[in-house]
Design a protein around this motif. Structure first.
Motif, PDB file in Angstrom:
ATOM      1  N   GLU A 179       0.836  -1.209   0.000  1.00  0.00           N
ATOM      2  CA  GLU A 179       0.000   0.000   0.000  1.00  0.00           C
ATOM      3  C   GLU A 179       0.865   1.251   0.000  1.00  0.00           C
ATOM      4  OE1 GLU A 179      -3.946  -1.640   2.385  1.00  0.00           O
ATOM      5  OE2 GLU A 179      -2.214  -0.925   3.538  1.00  0.00           O
ATOM      6  N   ALA A 180       1.935   1.225   0.790  1.00  0.00           N
ATOM      7  CA  ALA A 180       2.856   2.365   0.824  1.00  0.00           C
ATOM      8  C   ALA A 180       3.556   2.545  -0.524  1.00  0.00           C
ATOM      9  CB  ALA A 180       3.882   2.177   1.936  1.00  0.00           C
ATOM     10  N   ALA A 181       3.941   1.439  -1.151  1.00  0.00           N
ATOM     11  CA  ALA A 181       4.601   1.525  -2.459  1.00  0.00           C
ATOM     12  C   ALA A 181       3.681   2.180  -3.490  1.00  0.00           C
ATOM     13  CB  ALA A 181       5.022   0.130  -2.929  1.00  0.00           C
ATOM     14  N   ARG A 182       2.434   1.749  -3.542  1.00  0.00           N
ATOM     15  CA  ARG A 182       1.471   2.344  -4.482  1.00  0.00           C
ATOM     16  C   ARG A 182       1.269   3.833  -4.199  1.00  0.00           C
ATOM     17  NH1 ARG A 182      -1.849  -2.813  -3.779  1.00  0.00           N
ATOM     18  NH2 ARG A 182      -1.399  -3.957  -5.696  1.00  0.00           N
ATOM     19  N   ARG A 183       1.068   4.170  -2.914  1.00  0.00           N
ATOM     20  CA  ARG A 183       0.840   5.567  -2.537  1.00  0.00           C
ATOM     21  C   ARG A 183       2.050   6.430  -2.868  1.00  0.00           C
ATOM     22  NH1 ARG A 183       2.803   8.052   1.486  1.00  0.00           N
ATOM     23  NH2 ARG A 183       3.203   6.191   2.747  1.00  0.00           N
ATOM     24  N   GLU A 184       3.227   5.990  -2.493  1.00  0.00           N
ATOM     25  CA  GLU A 184       4.438   6.773  -2.735  1.00  0.00           C
ATOM     26  C   GLU A 184       4.706   6.977  -4.223  1.00  0.00           C
ATOM     27  OE1 GLU A 184       6.494   8.497  -0.872  1.00  0.00           O
ATOM     28  OE2 GLU A 184       5.702   7.951   1.090  1.00  0.00           O
ATOM     29  N   LEU A 185       4.461   5.953  -5.020  1.00  0.00           N
ATOM     30  CA  LEU A 185       4.693   6.096  -6.456  1.00  0.00           C
ATOM     31  C   LEU A 185       3.755   7.150  -7.051  1.00  0.00           C
ATOM     32  CD1 LEU A 185       6.468   5.093  -8.739  1.00  0.00           C
ATOM     33  CD2 LEU A 185       4.728   3.366  -9.235  1.00  0.00           C
ATOM     34  N   ILE A 186       2.507   7.140  -6.623  1.00  0.00           N
ATOM     35  CA  ILE A 186       1.554   8.157  -7.092  1.00  0.00           C
ATOM     36  C   ILE A 186       1.987   9.538  -6.605  1.00  0.00           C
ATOM     37  CG2 ILE A 186      -0.808   9.030  -6.869  1.00  0.00           C
ATOM     38  CD1 ILE A 186      -1.701   6.040  -6.705  1.00  0.00           C
ATOM     39  N   GLU A 187       2.298   9.660  -5.322  1.00  0.00           N
ATOM     40  CA  GLU A 187       2.671  10.954  -4.754  1.00  0.00           C
ATOM     41  C   GLU A 187       3.912  11.547  -5.413  1.00  0.00           C
ATOM     42  OE1 GLU A 187       3.183  10.551  -0.528  1.00  0.00           O
ATOM     43  OE2 GLU A 187       1.040  10.261  -0.165  1.00  0.00           O
ATOM     44  N   GLU A 188       4.906  10.727  -5.707  1.00  0.00           N
ATOM     45  CA  GLU A 188       6.182  11.235  -6.208  1.00  0.00           C
ATOM     46  C   GLU A 188       6.251  11.365  -7.721  1.00  0.00           C
ATOM     47  OE1 GLU A 188       9.367   8.928  -4.537  1.00  0.00           O
ATOM     48  OE2 GLU A 188       8.973   9.684  -2.520  1.00  0.00           O
ATOM     49  N   THR A 189       5.491  10.518  -8.444  1.00  0.00           N
ATOM     50  CA  THR A 189       5.633  10.489  -9.904  1.00  0.00           C
ATOM     51  C   THR A 189       4.317  10.610 -10.656  1.00  0.00           C
ATOM     52  OG1 THR A 189       5.398   8.090 -10.098  1.00  0.00           O
ATOM     53  CG2 THR A 189       7.626   8.940  -9.635  1.00  0.00           C
ATOM     54  N   THR A 190       3.208  10.657  -9.980  1.00  0.00           N
ATOM     55  CA  THR A 190       1.841  10.663 -10.524  1.00  0.00           C
ATOM     56  C   THR A 190       1.483   9.362 -11.249  1.00  0.00           C
ATOM     57  OG1 THR A 190       2.274  11.718 -12.692  1.00  0.00           O
ATOM     58  CG2 THR A 190       1.920  13.197 -10.790  1.00  0.00           C
ATOM     59  N   LEU A 191       2.281   8.323 -11.092  1.00  0.00           N
ATOM     60  CA  LEU A 191       2.022   7.047 -11.759  1.00  0.00           C
ATOM     61  C   LEU A 191       1.154   6.152 -10.877  1.00  0.00           C
ATOM     62  CD1 LEU A 191       5.617   6.325 -13.121  1.00  0.00           C
ATOM     63  CD2 LEU A 191       3.624   7.094 -14.448  1.00  0.00           C
ATOM     64  N   ALA A 192      -0.038   5.822 -11.372  1.00  0.00           N
ATOM     65  CA  ALA A 192      -0.945   4.911 -10.667  1.00  0.00           C
ATOM     66  C   ALA A 192      -0.987   3.613 -11.466  1.00  0.00           C
ATOM     67  CB  ALA A 192      -2.333   5.519 -10.546  1.00  0.00           C
ATOM     68  N   VAL A 193      -0.287   2.609 -10.983  1.00  0.00           N
ATOM     69  CA  VAL A 193      -0.172   1.346 -11.711  1.00  0.00           C
ATOM     70  C   VAL A 193      -0.369   0.163 -10.773  1.00  0.00           C
ATOM     71  CG1 VAL A 193       1.358   2.274 -13.490  1.00  0.00           C
ATOM     72  CG2 VAL A 193       2.350   1.310 -11.427  1.00  0.00           C
ATOM     73  N   ASP A 194      -0.590  -0.993 -11.355  1.00  0.00           N
ATOM     74  CA  ASP A 194      -0.672  -2.254 -10.627  1.00  0.00           C
ATOM     75  C   ASP A 194       0.450  -3.161 -11.111  1.00  0.00           C
ATOM     76  OD1 ASP A 194      -2.998  -1.779  -9.025  1.00  0.00           O
ATOM     77  OD2 ASP A 194      -4.212  -1.991 -10.839  1.00  0.00           O
ATOM     78  N   GLY A 195       0.511  -4.351 -10.540  1.00  0.00           N
ATOM     79  CA  GLY A 195       1.490  -5.337 -10.981  1.00  0.00           C
ATOM     80  C   GLY A 195       2.816  -5.254 -10.257  1.00  0.00           C
ATOM     81  N   PHE A 196       2.799  -4.818  -9.006  1.00  0.00           N
ATOM     82  CA  PHE A 196       4.024  -4.763  -8.217  1.00  0.00           C
ATOM     83  C   PHE A 196       4.479  -6.178  -7.872  1.00  0.00           C
ATOM     84  CE2 PHE A 196       4.493  -0.283  -6.923  1.00  0.00           C
ATOM     85  CZ  PHE A 196       3.301   0.233  -7.388  1.00  0.00           C
ATOM     86  N   THR A 197       5.773  -6.417  -7.944  1.00  0.00           N
ATOM     87  CA  THR A 197       6.381  -7.687  -7.549  1.00  0.00           C
ATOM     88  C   THR A 197       7.298  -7.414  -6.364  1.00  0.00           C
ATOM     89  OG1 THR A 197       6.334  -8.510  -9.813  1.00  0.00           O
ATOM     90  CG2 THR A 197       7.836  -9.613  -8.298  1.00  0.00           C
ATOM     91  N   TYR A 198       7.072  -8.111  -5.253  1.00  0.00           N
ATOM     92  CA  TYR A 198       7.959  -7.951  -4.091  1.00  0.00           C
ATOM     93  C   TYR A 198       9.265  -8.653  -4.399  1.00  0.00           C
ATOM     94  CZ  TYR A 198       9.588  -7.625   0.689  1.00  0.00           C
ATOM     95  OH  TYR A 198      10.323  -7.332   1.808  1.00  0.00           O
TER      96      TYR A 198
END
Length: 143
Positions: free
Chosen positions: A40-59
Motif C-alpha cells: 500500500e505504501a509503495a502504491r501511494r508513494e509512487l503516485i505521490e512522487e511520480t503521478t504514476l498509478a499502476v498495478d502489478g508490483f512484484t515484491y
C-alpha cells in the motif's frame, strides 16, 4: 528502525530515479505509515512522487540500511506512461541499471541496484522482467 517501501520502476531496459532539488538521486518510495502494508505504501508513494498509478508490483526483497528497512518492489511500466515529478520530487530520470554507479545516488539506491545486477539469486528471479541477464526464470510474486 523505520520501514520504507522502495520501488524499482522499469520501462524497457531503464529504471526510474527521482530527486528532491539538489539532493542525491534515489529510487521512488517512502515511509510506510502505521496503517499501511508495504505494498500500500509503495502504491501511494509512487503516485505521490511520480503521478504514476499502476498495478502489478512484484515484491523483490528486504534491504536493511543503518536506520531504515527497505521493502523493495518492482513494477513494469507500460511504454506510454511518463512519470511527472510531484510533491517533494523535483525531477525524474530514466537510467540503465549499470549506469547508476556513474550518478550521485543515495547509498541504499546504489546498493539495491547493485544487488539487482550482481546477486545471483536476485538476478535469476528478475531475468523474465529484463533486469538480469540470461534466459532462465525464477519465482516472482505479483501483488
Amino acid at each position: 528502525m523505520k520501514e520504507r517501501a522502495t520501488i524499482v520502476c522499469r520501462q524497457h531496459d531503464k529504471i526510474l530515479l527521482v530527486t528532491r532539488g539538489r539532493s542525491r538521486w534515489s529510487l521512488p518510495g517512502g515511509t510506510i505509515r502505521r496503517s499501511e502494508s508495504p505494498i500500500e505504501a509503495a502504491r501511494r508513494e509512487l503516485i505521490e512522487e511520480t503521478t504514476l498509478a499502476v498495478d502489478g508490483f512484484t515484491y523483490l526483497f528486504e534491504f536493511g540500511g543503518l536506520t531504515k528497512r527497505h521493502h523493495v518492489f518492482l513494477v513494469d511500466l507500460p511504454p506510454d506512461l511518463t512519470p511527472a515529478a510531484s510533491n517533494e520530487i523535483s525531477r525524474c530520470r530514466w537510467i540503465r541499471p549499470v549506469q547508476v554507479s556513474n550518478v550521485i545516488t543515495s547509498v541504499p539506491t546504489r546498493e539495491i541496484v547493485r544487488l539487482l545486477i550482481s546477486h545471483k539469486n536476485v538476478t535469476m528471479a528478475l531475468r523474465t522482467v529484463g533486469l538480469g541477464t540470461g534466459t532462465a526464470a525464477g519465482p516472482q510474486t505479483a501483488v
